[in-house]
Design a protein around this motif. Structure first.
Motif, PDB file in Angstrom:
ATOM      1  N   MET A  22       0.827  -1.211   0.000  1.00 10.43           N
ATOM      2  CA  MET A  22       0.000   0.000   0.000  1.00 10.43           C
ATOM      3  C   MET A  22       0.860   1.259   0.000  1.00 10.43           C
ATOM      4  SD  MET A  22      -3.043  -1.032   2.636  1.00 10.43           S
ATOM      5  CE  MET A  22      -4.039   0.418   2.300  1.00 10.43           C
ATOM      6  N   LEU A  23       2.065   1.163   0.529  1.00 12.10           N
ATOM      7  CA  LEU A  23       2.936   2.330   0.629  1.00 12.10           C
ATOM      8  C   LEU A  23       3.640   2.658  -0.682  1.00 12.10           C
ATOM      9  CD1 LEU A  23       4.560   1.532   4.078  1.00 12.10           C
ATOM     10  CD2 LEU A  23       2.798   3.235   3.610  1.00 12.10           C
ATOM     11  N   LYS A  24       3.861   1.690  -1.529  1.00 14.71           N
ATOM     12  CA  LYS A  24       4.649   1.895  -2.743  1.00 14.71           C
ATOM     13  C   LYS A  24       4.026   2.821  -3.786  1.00 14.71           C
ATOM     14  CE  LYS A  24       7.410  -2.180  -2.153  1.00 14.71           C
ATOM     15  NZ  LYS A  24       7.714  -3.526  -2.515  1.00 14.71           N
ATOM     16  N   PRO A  25       2.701   2.846  -3.967  1.00 16.96           N
ATOM     17  CA  PRO A  25       2.156   3.735  -5.000  1.00 16.96           C
ATOM     18  C   PRO A  25       2.445   5.217  -4.792  1.00 16.96           C
ATOM     19  CG  PRO A  25       0.537   2.080  -4.416  1.00 16.96           C
ATOM     20  CD  PRO A  25       1.683   1.941  -3.457  1.00 16.96           C
ATOM     21  N   GLY A  26       2.750   5.653  -3.567  1.00 19.14           N
ATOM     22  CA  GLY A  26       3.177   7.021  -3.367  1.00 19.14           C
ATOM     23  C   GLY A  26       2.156   7.951  -2.761  1.00 19.14           C
ATOM     24  N   LYS A  27       0.910   7.635  -2.797  1.00 10.51           N
ATOM     25  CA  LYS A  27      -0.109   8.505  -2.207  1.00 10.51           C
ATOM     26  C   LYS A  27      -0.521   8.018  -0.823  1.00 10.51           C
ATOM     27  CE  LYS A  27      -0.907  11.675  -5.316  1.00 10.51           C
ATOM     28  NZ  LYS A  27      -0.865  13.090  -5.075  1.00 10.51           N
ATOM     29  N   LEU A  28       0.165   7.030  -0.312  1.00 12.08           N
ATOM     30  CA  LEU A  28      -0.085   6.518   1.028  1.00 12.08           C
ATOM     31  C   LEU A  28       1.264   6.452   1.745  1.00 12.08           C
ATOM     32  CD1 LEU A  28      -2.423   5.440   2.748  1.00 12.08           C
ATOM     33  CD2 LEU A  28      -1.861   3.172   1.947  1.00 12.08           C
ATOM     34  N   ILE A  29       1.356   7.117   2.893  1.00 11.71           N
ATOM     35  CA  ILE A  29       2.645   7.206   3.571  1.00 11.71           C
ATOM     36  C   ILE A  29       2.519   6.779   5.036  1.00 11.71           C
ATOM     37  CG2 ILE A  29       3.515   9.036   2.068  1.00 11.71           C
ATOM     38  CD1 ILE A  29       2.861  11.017   4.342  1.00 11.71           C
ATOM     39  N   ARG A  30       3.648   6.406   5.600  1.00  9.73           N
ATOM     40  CA  ARG A  30       3.711   6.081   7.021  1.00  9.73           C
ATOM     41  C   ARG A  30       4.010   7.374   7.774  1.00  9.73           C
ATOM     42  NH1 ARG A  30       6.500   1.379   7.095  1.00  9.73           N
ATOM     43  NH2 ARG A  30       4.521   0.328   7.113  1.00  9.73           N
ATOM     44  N   LEU A  31       3.162   7.676   8.752  1.00 12.50           N
ATOM     45  CA  LEU A  31       3.315   8.891   9.544  1.00 12.50           C
ATOM     46  C   LEU A  31       4.101   8.604  10.817  1.00 12.50           C
ATOM     47  CD1 LEU A  31      -0.312  10.307   9.295  1.00 12.50           C
ATOM     48  CD2 LEU A  31       1.679  10.954   7.946  1.00 12.50           C
ATOM     49  N   PRO A  32       4.655   9.646  11.424  1.00 14.27           N
ATOM     50  CA  PRO A  32       5.342   9.466  12.702  1.00 14.27           C
ATOM     51  C   PRO A  32       4.375   8.963  13.779  1.00 14.27           C
ATOM     52  CG  PRO A  32       5.837  11.621  11.758  1.00 14.27           C
ATOM     53  CD  PRO A  32       4.756  11.016  10.931  1.00 14.27           C
ATOM     54  N   ASP A  33       4.925   8.267  14.746  1.00 14.60           N
ATOM     55  CA  ASP A  33       4.137   7.727  15.855  1.00 14.60           C
ATOM     56  C   ASP A  33       3.866   8.832  16.875  1.00 14.60           C
ATOM     57  OD1 ASP A  33       3.114   6.383  18.072  1.00 14.60           O
ATOM     58  OD2 ASP A  33       4.509   4.704  17.870  1.00 14.60           O
ATOM     59  N   PRO A  34       2.599   9.044  17.251  1.00  8.81           N
ATOM     60  CA  PRO A  34       2.288  10.077  18.253  1.00  8.81           C
ATOM     61  C   PRO A  34       2.957   9.840  19.609  1.00  8.81           C
ATOM     62  CG  PRO A  34       0.288   9.368  17.150  1.00  8.81           C
ATOM     63  CD  PRO A  34       1.381   8.448  16.706  1.00  8.81           C
TER      64      PRO A  34
END
Length: 102
Positions: A37-49
């Protein structure tokens, strides 16, 4: 204008994405997302709160991606980023809360 929507693995976030008439929507989540899901580019991993530098990590991410508005869904994100709203406003980044759905 790039828009960041958090809680990318939730239905309310995708509902909001479909309501926005903007092609520059980036979905992100700090929870585990499958790598495909992360590879297409419009979905990213966000920092942990839970990170002590979460606010600064999010600000850096927004500046790097040219984000001008963040839609927040999860309570820890909302609590931390609303405390830093003045800082984000200095960089013309709006913090918008859409959190009661989750």
């Amino acid at each position: 204008m790039n828009i960041l929507i958090t809680a990318a693995n939730s239905a309310p976030a995708y509902k909001l994405k479909n309501q926005l008439s903007n092609d520059n929507v980036i979905m992100g989540d700090h929870l585990d997302l499958p790598d495909f899901m992360l590879k297409p580019g419009k979905l990213i991993r966000l920092p942990d709160p839970n990170s002590v530098s979460y606010t600064h990590e999010m600000l850096t991410l927004c500046l790097d991606l040219g984000v001008e508005a963040i839609y927040l869904f999860r309570e820890p994100e909302i609590e931390l980023l609303l405390k830093a709203e003045t800082l984000f406003n200095e960089y013309n980044i709006k913090i918008l809360v859409k959190g009661n759905e989750l």
